[in-house]
Design an enzyme around this catalytic site. Structure first.
Site, PDB file in Angstrom:
ATOM      1  N   LYS A  50      -8.204   7.421  -2.940  1.00 63.29           N
ATOM      2  CA  LYS A  50      -8.957   6.753  -3.887  1.00 63.29           C
ATOM      3  C   LYS A  50      -9.644   7.379  -4.983  1.00 63.29           C
ATOM      4  O   LYS A  50      -9.610   6.748  -5.954  1.00 63.29           O
ATOM      5  CB  LYS A  50     -10.072   5.830  -2.881  1.00 63.29           C
ATOM      6  CG  LYS A  50      -9.337   4.851  -1.803  1.00 63.29           C
ATOM      7  CD  LYS A  50     -10.335   4.778  -0.793  1.00 63.29           C
ATOM      8  CE  LYS A  50      -9.557   3.713   0.250  1.00 63.29           C
ATOM      9  NZ  LYS A  50     -10.392   3.241   1.537  1.00 63.29           N
ATOM     10  N   GLN A  94     -16.195   4.401   4.214  1.00 64.95           N
ATOM     11  CA  GLN A  94     -14.661   4.541   4.948  1.00 64.95           C
ATOM     12  C   GLN A  94     -14.761   4.336   6.725  1.00 64.95           C
ATOM     13  O   GLN A  94     -15.489   4.936   7.329  1.00 64.95           O
ATOM     14  CB  GLN A  94     -14.245   5.976   4.724  1.00 64.95           C
ATOM     15  CG  GLN A  94     -12.739   6.188   5.223  1.00 64.95           C
ATOM     16  CD  GLN A  94     -11.737   5.155   4.644  1.00 64.95           C
ATOM     17  OE1 GLN A  94     -11.586   5.101   3.159  1.00 64.95           O
ATOM     18  NE2 GLN A  94     -10.846   4.890   5.226  1.00 64.95           N
ATOM     19  N   ASP A 117     -14.371  -3.763  -0.352  1.00 67.46           N
ATOM     20  CA  ASP A 117     -13.507  -3.669   0.668  1.00 67.46           C
ATOM     21  C   ASP A 117     -13.368  -5.173   1.225  1.00 67.46           C
ATOM     22  O   ASP A 117     -12.516  -5.510   2.032  1.00 67.46           O
ATOM     23  CB  ASP A 117     -14.110  -2.917   1.724  1.00 67.46           C
ATOM     24  CG  ASP A 117     -13.050  -1.516   1.782  1.00 67.46           C
ATOM     25  OD1 ASP A 117     -11.968  -1.576   1.522  1.00 67.46           O
ATOM     26  OD2 ASP A 117     -13.818  -0.555   2.528  1.00 67.46           O
TER      27      ASP A 117
END
Ligand code: NAD
Length: 279
Positions: A50, A94, A117
């Protein structure tokens, strides 16, 4: 006849090139903050990818690496700080998180407008209702891009999604439904998986079970998108038994090099969309 292999890397590169050009037009750099707790090797790899993607396309990026022992309160404080930071358009924590941290609590703490997300209930609710918030669930949206790349017209097609997680299976089923597919959502209690798959023009496999789906279970010519990321004897492998499925499917994604690169490209797309909305 063997299936056409869908090149996820190439498709993702095309999207990243467009994002780079779009970002260069903006007066502000889109900014992504990624929070990594602990040292899980897979999570570290995802976070690195990322960060690399941000650098390549000219986004501002921050990675906050916190020890496994970080408290829930400390993590919440960081999320709150990032929510308020005007350089940051996307906040991503994450997953998975250590057991002592309540994942739901962290997801709820992320500003829904920065939830790139697409895990916050406001964004998943918008998806459920068919509203467009500018933020789409990354992996399912990536699957859609891969399906569209085949040129298949989705409307009226039968689609089977294997796996009903909040992150992949359920949102993938909703996206397919919004594209007018007739969707079957399969899971670990599905009585006869092969019977469901044999009907499907499109299969999205997201069960996390190596080799679960074989060629004999598929409808000839089906578009098969393999989300599964399983480590078997140190090698990355999908939920689809590639060697047999390639003989039956019309199109198939490899693992690695299929869905993974698209997930990251979609994350970048979400971050750009949030930045544009802010401007
Ligand atoms: P999860 O464990 O949360 O969910 C798995 C789902 O599969 C469950 O709903 C379960 O009911 C179903 N399932 C399990 N065994 C089954 C069986 N035998 N038959 C039918 N269904 C079964 O997993 P997840 O987070 O949704 O991820 C799924 C897979 O996708 C994992 O391998 C994960 O690593 C991978 N993944 C890849 C990406 C990517 O970008 N490539 C992103 C997210 C997840």
């Amino acid at each position: 006849m063997t299936a056409n292999i869908i090149d996820g890397k190439k498709i993702a590169q095309g999207i990243r090139d467009k994002l780079k050009a779009a970002a260069a037009e903006l007066t502000v750099k889109p900014g992504l903050a990624v929070v990594l707790v602990g040292a899980d090797p897979a999570s570290r790899t995802y976070v690195h990818s990322k960060e690399k993607a941000c650098q390549e396309i000219g986004f501002y990026s921050e990675v906050h690496r916190l020890p496994e022992t970080v408290s829930e309160a400390e993590l919440l404080a960081l999320v709150s700080k990032l929510n308020k930071d005007s350089r940051i358009h996307g906040v991503l924590v994450q997953l998975p998180l250590p057991a002592h941290i309540r994942t739901d609590k962290i997801i709820l703490a992320i500003d829904p407008a920065k939830d790139v997300d697409c895990f916050h209930p406001l964004n998943t609710g918008a998806l459920f209702s068919g509203l467009t918030s500018g933020i789409l669930p990354c992996t399912p949206a990536g699957c859609l891009e891969l399906i569209k790349s085949t040129g298949l017209a989705l409307s009226g097609k039968k689609a089977a999604v294997v796996g009903r997680s909040n992150i992949v299976g359920k949102p993938a089923a909703l996206l397919l439904l919004h594209h007018d597919c007739t969707v079957t959502l399969c899971h670990s209690r599905t009585a006869d998986l092969a019977a469901e798959l044999q009907q499907a023009d499109i299969v999205i496999a997201a069960a996390g079970r190596a080799g679960l789906i074989t060629g004999a279970m598929l409808k000839p010519g089906a578009v098969v998108i393999d989300v599964g990321t399983n480590r078997v004897n140190g090698r990355l492998t999908g939920d689809v038994d590639f060697a047999s499925a390639v003989q039956t499917a019309g199109f198939i994604t490899p693992v690695p090099g299929g869905v993974g690169p698209l997930t990251i490209a979609m994350l970048m797309q979400n971050t750009l969309n949030v930045c544009r909305q802010k401007l």
